[in-house]
Design an enzyme around this catalytic site. Sequence first.
Site, PDB file in Angstrom:
ATOM      1  N   HIS A  36       0.840  -1.203   0.000  1.00  0.00           N
ATOM      2  CA  HIS A  36       0.000   0.000   0.000  1.00  0.00           C
ATOM      3  C   HIS A  36       0.874   1.252   0.000  1.00  0.00           C
ATOM      4  O   HIS A  36       0.569   2.238  -0.674  1.00  0.00           O
ATOM      5  CB  HIS A  36      -0.894   0.029   1.241  1.00  0.00           C
ATOM      6  CG  HIS A  36      -1.907  -1.073   1.300  1.00  0.00           C
ATOM      7  ND1 HIS A  36      -1.870  -2.060   2.243  1.00  0.00           N
ATOM      8  CD2 HIS A  36      -2.994  -1.325   0.522  1.00  0.00           C
ATOM      9  CE1 HIS A  36      -2.891  -2.889   2.060  1.00  0.00           C
ATOM     10  NE2 HIS A  36      -3.585  -2.479   1.022  1.00  0.00           N
ATOM     11  N   GLY A 146      -2.692  -2.643  -6.990  1.00  0.00           N
ATOM     12  CA  GLY A 146      -1.528  -3.530  -7.062  1.00  0.00           C
ATOM     13  C   GLY A 146      -1.736  -4.699  -8.007  1.00  0.00           C
ATOM     14  O   GLY A 146      -2.846  -5.219  -8.132  1.00  0.00           O
ATOM     15  N   LEU A 182       3.368  -9.107  -0.490  1.00  0.00           N
ATOM     16  CA  LEU A 182       2.762  -8.487   0.679  1.00  0.00           C
ATOM     17  C   LEU A 182       1.246  -8.472   0.507  1.00  0.00           C
ATOM     18  O   LEU A 182       0.729  -8.230  -0.573  1.00  0.00           O
ATOM     19  CB  LEU A 182       3.310  -7.079   0.877  1.00  0.00           C
ATOM     20  CG  LEU A 182       4.811  -7.010   1.131  1.00  0.00           C
ATOM     21  CD1 LEU A 182       5.196  -5.625   1.641  1.00  0.00           C
ATOM     22  CD2 LEU A 182       5.292  -8.066   2.122  1.00  0.00           C
ATOM     23  N   SER A 183       0.549  -8.748   1.608  1.00  0.00           N
ATOM     24  CA  SER A 183      -0.903  -8.827   1.595  1.00  0.00           C
ATOM     25  C   SER A 183      -1.388  -8.625   3.022  1.00  0.00           C
ATOM     26  O   SER A 183      -0.729  -9.048   3.980  1.00  0.00           O
ATOM     27  CB  SER A 183      -1.328 -10.222   1.103  1.00  0.00           C
ATOM     28  OG  SER A 183      -2.656 -10.493   1.494  1.00  0.00           O
TER      29      SER A 183
END
Length: 274
Positions: A36, A146, A182-183
């Site tokens: 983010h 993303g 990334l999550s």
Amino acid sequence: LLQMKLIRQITDLNKAIKNFRKIGFVPTMGGLHKGHESLINTSKKKSSKTLVSIFVNPKQFNNFKDYKNYPRKLDNDLKILKKLKVDFVFIPTIKQIYNDNKLSEFKLLKSHKVLCAKYRKGHFEGVLDIINRFIILISPKYIFLGEKDFQQLYLIKKFFEKKYSTKIFSCKTIRNRNKVALSSRNFLLNRDDLKKAGFISQQLIELKSQINKNKDKANYLIKKIKRNLINKYDIKIEYLEARNLTNLGTNIIKKKYKIFIAFYINKVRLIDNF
Ligand code: PAF
């Protein structure tokens, strides 16, 4: 010094943004991470003001337990957004957003009903609905999304690039040093699970380079690695497929393509593409 403005009501949103024509919008469901941050930094470079929304959208969850368990980290999120000097943060209530109760007007084509659309019924209809509502409320010049959620990005572009003047920017997936994308859902994993996810990513990167050398063998190579991953890491694989980026079809021979995966580690569903 201008402070970050926290907005909860649509009336306040309208007041806050009415004089700005070049707003960059980063829609999120919170649980913010470096992925983010990268979207926000890109927005800050391209736009005069950056607006981040935090809204865990119930309509896009096909499973109530998943909705309930979705990571919520508001205090930490706000810290991150302040550090990044975001201009506006929009945190609406469900009522603010779905007051009119209108049903989603978005229908996926049959050819779209692959990958996550096949396994998460109603998910993308919910995503398209909320993005449509946000575009109407905000009229952003840009939206930043993303590539990790590639099918989401693909469908949002398909449905909205002609309908609105908003430009959709796709941003590279950010990975940790073990190559895990990334999550927000990674917050639900323990250290061993995260390690496993790293090994799986590394194997899929290797798989991609093998398929690049011999696209005819893609199906064979995928089947083989699928078996290996299941045996070695005790995961449940929902799908592991190579698809082209033009129409998400399975013909990859003369087209750009990616390997798409959705799998469960310890009940946590992760997706990625390579
Ligand atoms: O990718 C997400 O976090 C969500 O699907 C989005 C784009 C914020 C819509 O709710």
